[in-house]
Motif scaffolding. Structure first.
Motif, PDB file in Angstrom:
ATOM      1  N   GLY A   1      31.822-117.103 -35.919  1.00 27.19           N
ATOM      2  CA  GLY A   1      31.572-118.574 -35.335  1.00 27.19           C
ATOM      3  C   GLY A   1      32.293-118.943 -34.110  1.00 27.19           C
ATOM      4  O   GLY A   1      33.129-118.160 -33.773  1.00 27.19           O
TER       5      GLY A   1
ATOM      6  N   GLU B   1      36.723-123.800 -33.580  1.00 25.82           N
ATOM      7  CA  GLU B   1      36.504-125.345 -33.507  1.00 25.82           C
ATOM      8  C   GLU B   1      37.744-126.013 -32.645  1.00 25.82           C
ATOM      9  O   GLU B   1      38.005-126.848 -31.959  1.00 25.82           O
ATOM     10  N   GLU B   2      39.025-125.368 -33.347  1.00 24.50           N
ATOM     11  CA  GLU B   2      40.196-125.715 -32.527  1.00 24.50           C
ATOM     12  C   GLU B   2      41.206-124.451 -32.654  1.00 24.50           C
ATOM     13  O   GLU B   2      41.110-123.808 -33.617  1.00 24.50           O
TER      14      GLU B   2
ATOM     15  N   LYS C   1      40.495-122.890 -36.538  1.00 22.90           N
ATOM     16  CA  LYS C   1      39.548-123.180 -37.360  1.00 22.90           C
ATOM     17  C   LYS C   1      38.207-122.807 -36.652  1.00 22.90           C
ATOM     18  O   LYS C   1      37.954-123.203 -35.580  1.00 22.90           O
ATOM     19  N   ILE C   2      37.516-122.286 -37.702  1.00 20.57           N
ATOM     20  CA  ILE C   2      36.034-121.821 -36.897  1.00 20.57           C
ATOM     21  C   ILE C   2      35.048-123.014 -37.653  1.00 20.57           C
ATOM     22  O   ILE C   2      35.244-123.381 -38.694  1.00 20.57           O
ATOM     23  N   GLU C   3      34.280-123.314 -36.704  1.00 21.37           N
ATOM     24  CA  GLU C   3      33.156-124.558 -37.080  1.00 21.37           C
ATOM     25  C   GLU C   3      32.356-124.420 -38.416  1.00 21.37           C
ATOM     26  O   GLU C   3      31.993-123.048 -38.774  1.00 21.37           O
ATOM     27  N   ASP C   4      32.485-125.354 -39.307  1.00 24.75           N
ATOM     28  CA  ASP C   4      31.955-124.897 -40.504  1.00 24.75           C
ATOM     29  C   ASP C   4      31.036-126.238 -41.245  1.00 24.75           C
ATOM     30  O   ASP C   4      31.158-126.423 -42.321  1.00 24.75           O
ATOM     31  N   ALA C   5      30.292-126.566 -40.179  1.00 31.16           N
ATOM     32  CA  ALA C   5      29.602-127.913 -40.675  1.00 31.16           C
ATOM     33  C   ALA C   5      28.509-127.434 -41.819  1.00 31.16           C
ATOM     34  O   ALA C   5      28.223-128.363 -42.447  1.00 31.16           O
TER      35      ALA C   5
ATOM     36  N   ARG D   1      36.747-120.001 -43.086  1.00 29.85           N
ATOM     37  CA  ARG D   1      37.051-120.242 -41.609  1.00 29.85           C
ATOM     38  C   ARG D   1      38.134-121.031 -41.112  1.00 29.85           C
ATOM     39  O   ARG D   1      38.314-121.624 -40.143  1.00 29.85           O
TER      40      ARG D   1
ATOM     41  N   ARG E   1      39.619-122.303 -28.015  1.00 31.68           N
ATOM     42  CA  ARG E   1      38.485-123.281 -28.587  1.00 31.68           C
ATOM     43  C   ARG E   1      37.252-122.992 -27.767  1.00 31.68           C
ATOM     44  O   ARG E   1      37.050-123.100 -26.618  1.00 31.68           O
TER      45      ARG E   1
ATOM     46  N   TRP F   1      33.574-117.659 -29.159  1.00 35.79           N
ATOM     47  CA  TRP F   1      33.244-116.873 -30.411  1.00 35.79           C
ATOM     48  C   TRP F   1      33.780-115.829 -30.851  1.00 35.79           C
ATOM     49  O   TRP F   1      34.277-115.163 -30.121  1.00 35.79           O
TER      50      TRP F   1
END
Length: 293
Positions: free
Chosen positions: A46, A49-50, A67-71, A175, A192, A195
């Motif tokens: 992923g 994200e930060e 942190k990996i995007e986890d929406a 994540r 940030r 990938w």
């Protein structure tokens, strides 16, 4: 062999010496090395994200590094929460069981009254009516079993939904890139928006509060029990000698065939972080503490 050669051989074979009176062992030259270092990997693919750290930061074990995007996983967790809430209500609802049991009680009571009436007056209740009442009671008995089965099935569904929620929470934790140990961040490989793939190193951390002092000892010391003995490490810091405490953790069983020496490692406490990997110093292996009996 001339005197210089004799001195050279003596220096090589006795890289450490023992003080006869105290039993202390002097290791004149040791190299300070890392005990632990880790390249923290991503565990899921992923976009980052930060990234909350940079080179030079000190971090504690368990601290959030990136942190990996986890929406999408957050939505899965929300759905799992709702489904679990519904499953718990269903599993706790015993209305059908109680109603089925009550219906069975009524049917059995009617059957008993009919049998009592027939005993008092044989023609008051026909055999056909008795068979019908018996069938009704059996049907309600089966309804009790069915209601209990459905309640057990609802409890199994609740456990399944609990497991789905745990999987969603695990996906979120996967994540979050956290520090496996306390130490100094020395390298940040991804930033940030970039990938990442599972197993890809994101951040490198060095543990500095405990280091290793490694030196060479004469094989003659293999007969001694050096493991666990306390040590004092001395290094030069800003032109002044400074001491650190530690203990022997490893004595190699392999003897170098050239100089007759073995490797000795001691772990050194470095709480104030004044000691750095790559420094050289000297080490004294102290007497083993006497055990009280």
């Amino acid at each position: 062999m001339n005197s210089k050669a004799c001195l050279l051989v003596a220096a090589m074979t006795l890289a450490i010496c023992t003080t006869a009176k105290s039993g202390e062992v002097q290791v004149p030259s040791v190299l300070i090395k890392l005990v632990e270092q880790v390249e923290v990997p991503a565990r899921q693919s992923g976009a980052l994200e930060e990234v909350g750290v940079r080179e030079g930061d000190m971090v504690e074990a368990g601290a959030l590094l990136a942190k990996i995007e986890d929406a999408d996983v957050q939505l899965d967790m929300r759905r799992a929460h709702l489904e679990l809430a519904a499953a718990r209500k269903q599993a706790e609802n015993d209305v059908k069981v109680r109603f089925a049991r009550k219906s069975l009680e009524v049917a059995e009571a009617e059957q008993r009254r009919a049998l009592d009436s027939q005993k008092r007056l044989s023609q008051s209740v026909s055999q056909s009516e008795l068979d019908q009442l018996r069938l009704i009671a059996q049907r309600h008995s089966l309804e009790v079993e069915q209601a209990q089965f459905e309640m057990e099935l609802a409890q199994t569904t609740r456990e399944l939904k609990e497991n789905e929620l745990e999987l969603a929470e695990h996906g979120i934790r996967q994540r979050r890139i956290t520090a496996p140990l306390s130490g100094l961040v020395t390298q940040v490989n991804r930033h940030r928006g970039e990938w990442v793939e599972p197993g890809q190193a994101i951040i490198r951390i060095l543990r500095l509060d405990r280091l290793r002092a490694e030196g060479l000892a004469s094989a003659e010391l293999l007969g001694r029990d050096l493991h666990g003995r306390p040590v004092t490490l001395t290094v030069q810091h800003e032109g002044k000698p400074i001491e650190f405490a530690g203990k022997v953790v490893f004595v190699s069983p392999e003897i170098d065939p050239v100089n007759g020496q073995v490797r000795v490692w001691a772990e050194i406490e470095n709480k104030d972080l004044k000691l750095r990997p790559g420094l050289h110093g000297s080490m004294t292996i102290l007497d083993a503490p006497q055990q009280t009996r």
